[in-house]
Scaffold this motif. Structure first.
Motif, PDB file in Angstrom:
ATOM      1  N   THR A  90       6.043  15.510   2.731  1.00 62.62           N
ATOM      2  CA  THR A  90       6.608  14.176   2.510  1.00 62.62           C
ATOM      3  C   THR A  90       5.600  13.122   2.958  1.00 62.62           C
ATOM      4  N   GLN A  91       5.907  11.876   2.669  1.00 56.62           N
ATOM      5  CA  GLN A  91       5.041  10.756   3.091  1.00 56.62           C
ATOM      6  C   GLN A  91       4.733  10.857   4.576  1.00 56.62           C
ATOM      7  N   SER A  92       5.717  11.327   5.368  1.00 57.85           N
ATOM      8  CA  SER A  92       5.472  11.386   6.817  1.00 57.85           C
ATOM      9  C   SER A  92       4.777  12.681   7.237  1.00 57.85           C
ATOM     10  N   GLY A  93       4.425  13.535   6.281  1.00 60.71           N
ATOM     11  CA  GLY A  93       3.632  14.717   6.601  1.00 60.71           C
ATOM     12  C   GLY A  93       4.449  15.967   6.887  1.00 60.71           C
ATOM     13  N   GLN A 121       0.836  -1.215   0.000  1.00 56.85           N
ATOM     14  CA  GLN A 121       0.000   0.000   0.000  1.00 56.85           C
ATOM     15  C   GLN A 121       0.865   1.257   0.000  1.00 56.85           C
ATOM     16  N   ILE A 122       1.528   1.516  -1.132  1.00 60.75           N
ATOM     17  CA  ILE A 122       2.435   2.673  -1.149  1.00 60.75           C
ATOM     18  C   ILE A 122       1.670   3.992  -1.289  1.00 60.75           C
ATOM     19  N   ASN A 123       0.395   3.925  -1.685  1.00 60.75           N
ATOM     20  CA  ASN A 123      -0.441   5.133  -1.634  1.00 60.75           C
ATOM     21  C   ASN A 123      -0.967   5.219  -0.198  1.00 60.75           C
ATOM     22  N   SER A 124      -0.143   5.834   0.656  1.00 59.80           N
ATOM     23  CA  SER A 124      -0.377   5.720   2.097  1.00 59.80           C
ATOM     24  C   SER A 124      -1.533   6.587   2.588  1.00 59.80           C
ATOM     25  N   THR A 125      -1.864   7.658   1.883  1.00 58.03           N
ATOM     26  CA  THR A 125      -2.961   8.500   2.378  1.00 58.03           C
ATOM     27  C   THR A 125      -4.330   7.912   2.016  1.00 58.03           C
ATOM     28  N   GLU A 126      -4.359   7.074   1.007  1.00 59.25           N
ATOM     29  CA  GLU A 126      -5.641   6.455   0.637  1.00 59.25           C
ATOM     30  C   GLU A 126      -5.655   4.962   0.978  1.00 59.25           C
ATOM     31  N   GLY A 127      -4.530   4.495   1.559  1.00 59.78           N
ATOM     32  CA  GLY A 127      -4.443   3.091   1.954  1.00 59.78           C
ATOM     33  C   GLY A 127      -4.624   2.138   0.781  1.00 59.78           C
ATOM     34  N   ARG A 128      -3.951   2.458  -0.335  1.00 64.33           N
ATOM     35  CA  ARG A 128      -4.146   1.634  -1.539  1.00 64.33           C
ATOM     36  C   ARG A 128      -2.822   1.148  -2.115  1.00 64.33           C
ATOM     37  N   ALA A 129      -2.894  -0.015  -2.729  1.00 65.04           N
ATOM     38  CA  ALA A 129      -1.780  -0.469  -3.561  1.00 65.04           C
ATOM     39  C   ALA A 129      -1.797   0.341  -4.856  1.00 65.04           C
ATOM     40  N   GLY A 189       9.302  10.979  -7.445  1.00 67.56           N
ATOM     41  CA  GLY A 189       8.444  11.008  -6.258  1.00 67.56           C
ATOM     42  C   GLY A 189       9.123  10.331  -5.074  1.00 67.56           C
ATOM     43  N   VAL A 190       9.804   9.222  -5.343  1.00 65.18           N
ATOM     44  CA  VAL A 190      10.495   8.514  -4.243  1.00 65.18           C
ATOM     45  C   VAL A 190      11.650   9.372  -3.721  1.00 65.18           C
ATOM     46  N   ILE A 191      12.412   9.950  -4.632  1.00 68.21           N
ATOM     47  CA  ILE A 191      13.541  10.780  -4.178  1.00 68.21           C
ATOM     48  C   ILE A 191      13.023  11.954  -3.342  1.00 68.21           C
ATOM     49  N   TRP A 192      11.917  12.536  -3.759  1.00 71.45           N
ATOM     50  CA  TRP A 192      11.374  13.690  -3.018  1.00 71.45           C
ATOM     51  C   TRP A 192      10.527  13.266  -1.817  1.00 71.45           C
ATOM     52  N   GLN A 193      10.408  11.950  -1.615  1.00 75.66           N
ATOM     53  CA  GLN A 193       9.680  11.390  -0.463  1.00 75.66           C
ATOM     54  C   GLN A 193       8.187  11.731  -0.501  1.00 75.66           C
ATOM     55  N   LEU A 194       7.618  11.782  -1.700  1.00 73.18           N
ATOM     56  CA  LEU A 194       6.209  12.175  -1.842  1.00 73.18           C
ATOM     57  C   LEU A 194       5.313  10.953  -1.968  1.00 73.18           C
ATOM     58  N   ASN A 195       4.038  11.150  -1.720  1.00 70.72           N
ATOM     59  CA  ASN A 195       3.067  10.166  -2.160  1.00 70.72           C
ATOM     60  C   ASN A 195       2.617  10.622  -3.551  1.00 70.72           C
ATOM     61  N   SER A 196       3.100   9.945  -4.575  1.00 69.16           N
ATOM     62  CA  SER A 196       2.800  10.358  -5.956  1.00 69.16           C
ATOM     63  C   SER A 196       1.426   9.880  -6.405  1.00 69.16           C
ATOM     64  N   PHE A 197       0.648   9.289  -5.533  1.00 68.68           N
ATOM     65  CA  PHE A 197      -0.564   8.615  -6.003  1.00 68.68           C
ATOM     66  C   PHE A 197      -1.868   9.154  -5.428  1.00 68.68           C
ATOM     67  N   ASP A 198      -1.805  10.223  -4.642  1.00 64.70           N
ATOM     68  CA  ASP A 198      -3.063  10.858  -4.249  1.00 64.70           C
ATOM     69  C   ASP A 198      -3.173  12.198  -4.981  1.00 64.70           C
ATOM     70  N   GLN A 199      -4.237  12.956  -4.758  1.00 69.45           N
ATOM     71  CA  GLN A 199      -4.461  14.222  -5.481  1.00 69.45           C
ATOM     72  C   GLN A 199      -5.469  15.062  -4.714  1.00 69.45           C
ATOM     73  N   TRP A 200      -5.109  15.447  -3.475  1.00 72.53           N
ATOM     74  CA  TRP A 200      -6.079  16.120  -2.620  1.00 72.53           C
ATOM     75  C   TRP A 200      -6.481  17.490  -3.149  1.00 72.53           C
ATOM     76  N   GLY A 201      -5.564  18.152  -3.838  1.00 72.93           N
ATOM     77  CA  GLY A 201      -5.896  19.479  -4.396  1.00 72.93           C
ATOM     78  C   GLY A 201      -7.002  19.355  -5.434  1.00 72.93           C
TER      79      GLY A 201
END
Ligand SMILES: O=P(O)(O)OC[C@H]1O[C@H](O)[C@H](O)[C@@H](O)[C@@H]1O
Length: 549
Positions: free
Chosen positions: A360-363, A84-92, A495-507
């Motif tokens: 970052t992934q950790s907020g 589940q690398i899309n950590s904010t939506e709890g998705r694979a 996205g990994v280098i920048w420590q982002l969750n590249s798979f959500d889109q809250w904006g």
């Protein structure tokens, strides 16, 4: 400092950037005859020359070291393994499973998803064949000649741009019209072109809750009924692609007419799923499958090639280099192929919706730049307009030039001109033109010394502008699949280098919610006080202009 900027690999890149900034690529090429052959890589039919970049061997090594330190390999494996690398939506994140022809299972929550993926592919194949063979007809027995594909964002751009790019592979006898915008002009124009008896509507919405898509489909349904179709006939003319089967059936789509997708497919990564149904209808199933096969081979390349020979990794780290160490705010894509003209818009959504993030992934709020602005359009057109800014503007704008070596219906004169412009631009960007050269050119112009210098200054081209050149034999489905997957993985690496969750889109989600609230305000169903004064004023003006006369 965050974990990223305090890394020794990051600090080393900061030091290297300071030394490289004074060097000119022109001199590197002059000093090193092996630079070009050393800085090329080829995979899945794509040849990349990245020698016209402001990097040395040491810089590339330091960039690969940063990627390693940021665990690109570990995260890559986590993605392919269905974690589940899309950590904010709890998705694979498993768009790669949609093109997995390895015969290996792909597990999500302990369940192999491949049987469902493959049976959906079969459903796409069978449906495409039924439409093309005429065994599936409209309600009056006429074969389908028009497909109106309704969707927006990832449920639109991928199918539209891939279909456009593969025009030479088009299945004769079917015309696919793509509609995204809720602006009624578009759907109106399309519907005036088609006969409802010969039209199939493909409604694509992963969530089945996107305002634009729902409204365009409702209007199309009304049109269909007004033209003479009955409620019962809708089953022959309307199909949907969605992960929300319940909402689709409630909307009135027959259950057997729903093509499934899954929450582990992100919208902007969904063209490989049944969202690609319009591609299959436009080009034939074998060509759709070819697209998936190219992407699958790129997946294997991304997983297996060492960083030094890995296309997405090389492109990804180069992007990080310019964004973070040269303050490049944008990246331009320049396809020198008319049919590939939509690629910049496609990669724009892919990249900007994935890496347009600030925590970052950790907020934690980042203290470095993340995703760049992606833009561009087809060459050679841009050469007569915005290339000026790339040549002589004050920013560094890294560019990707893309060119097929062969094109359909080849006219050698046109194609040679296209290629020469493409290569000529990359050379000009790299070499530039020195003040001395420009000054010498003005020798016979009868100018006084001050004027000669002033004009030479204006004509001086600093050069040292970075570009990648991507060549491929021809843009067939396989190559296009590989190309798109390459950009997907490039964005992933960054996205990994920048420590982002590249798979959500809250904006983007906020925009959707606000659009619905304001619509309630416009309809008079919401209390005006909830809007700020400016928005209230705009709503009032709109209501006034549209009040019954
Ligand atoms: O397919 P849908 O659920 O209708 O969503 C359509 C689009 O909606 C949003 O804009 C998302 O950010 C996109 O990634 C998505 O593709």
């Amino acid at each position: 400092m965050t974990a990223l900027t305090s890394q020794p690999e990051w600090q080393r890149l900061t030091t290297l950037a300071a030394s490289v900034k004074d060097a000119h690529m022109r001199n590197w090429f002059a000093e090193d005859s092996q630079r070009a052959p050393r800085m090329e890589v080829e995979a899945c039919g794509l040849f990349l020359d990245y020698s016209k970049n402001r990097v040395t061997k040491e810089v590339m090594q330091a960039l690969f070291d940063l990627a390693k330190a940021q665990n690109v390999e570990g995260q890559r494996d986590a993605m392919f393994n269905g974690e589940q690398i899309n950590s904010t939506e709890g998705r694979a994140v498993l768009h790669t499973a949609l093109r997995n022809f390895s015969g290996q299972p792909v597990m999500v929550d302990g369940k192999d998803v491949m049987p469902e993926v493959l049976s959906t592919l079969d459903k796409i194949r069978d449906f495409t064949q039924a439409i093309h063979s005429g065994s599936h007809t409209g309600y009056t027995g006429k074969p389908v000649k028009h497909v109106v594909a309704i969707g927006i964002g990832g449920s639109f751009l991928g199918p539209k741009i891939m279909t456009e790019a593969l025009k030479p592979y088009k299945y004769d006898g079917i015309k696919v019209h793509f509609v995204a915008n809720v602006d009624g002009c578009h759907i109106h124009d399309v519907l005036t072109e088609v006969d409802h008896e010969e039209t199939l509507v493909v409604m694509s919405s992963k969530s089945f809750s996107t305002q634009e898509t729902l409204q365009n489909t409702l209007s199309t349904k009304e049109w269909f009924l007004k033209q003479g179709g009955s409620q019962q006939d809708i089953a022959k003319h309307f199909v949907a692609v969605s992960s929300n089967v319940k909402a689709a059936t409630e909307f009135g789509i027959a259950k057997e007419n729903i093509f499934p997708m899954w929450d582990w497919v992100g919208g902007r990564y969904s063209l490989w799923s049944a969202i690609g149904l319009p591609i299959s209808l436009a080009l034939g199933f074998e060509n759709f499958k070819g697209l998936l096969e190219g992407a699958h081979h790129m997946d294997n390349h991304f997983k297996e090639a060492p960083f030094e020979r890995n296309l997405p990794v090389i492109l990804g780290v180069l992007g990080v280099w310019y964004r973070n160490f040269f303050n490049a705010q944008s990246h331009v894509l320049l396809p020198y192929y008319h049919y590939l003209r939509g690629l910049p818009a496609y990669v724009q959504q892919l990249d900007m919706e994935s890496n347009g993030k600030r925590v970052t992934q950790s907020g934690d709020v980042v203290d470095y730049e993340t995703g760049p602005i992606i833009w561009g359009s087809e060459g050679t057109n841009g050469q007569h307009s915005f290339h000026q800014l790339i040549h002589q503007g004050t920013d560094v704008i890294p560019a990707d030039f893309l060119l097929p070596l062969n094109v359909p219906n080849q006219d050698d004169t046109h194609h040679a001109m296209l290629a020469s412009n493409c290569f000529g631009q990359t050379q000009a960007l790299m070499q530039g033109k020195t003040f001395e050269e420009c000054y010498a050119d003005l020798a016979d112009k009868g100018l006084d010394e001050a004027e000669r210098k002033r004009q030479a200054q204006h004509k001086t081209m600093p050069g040292n502008k970075p570009s990648n050149t991507l060549l491929f034999d021809k843009l067939d489905p396989y190559t296009l699949g590989a190309l798109v997957a390459m950009y997907e993985h490039k964005v992933f690496v960054q996205g990994v280098i920048w420590q982002l969750n590249s798979f959500d889109q809250w904006g983007v989600e906020l925009g959707k919610a606000l659009g619905n609230q304001v619509l309630a305000g416009i309809s008079g169903d919401a209390d005006g006080d909830q809007f700020d004064a400016s928005t209230q004023q705009l709503i009032a003006r709109f209501r006034h202009a549209n009040a019954p006369k």
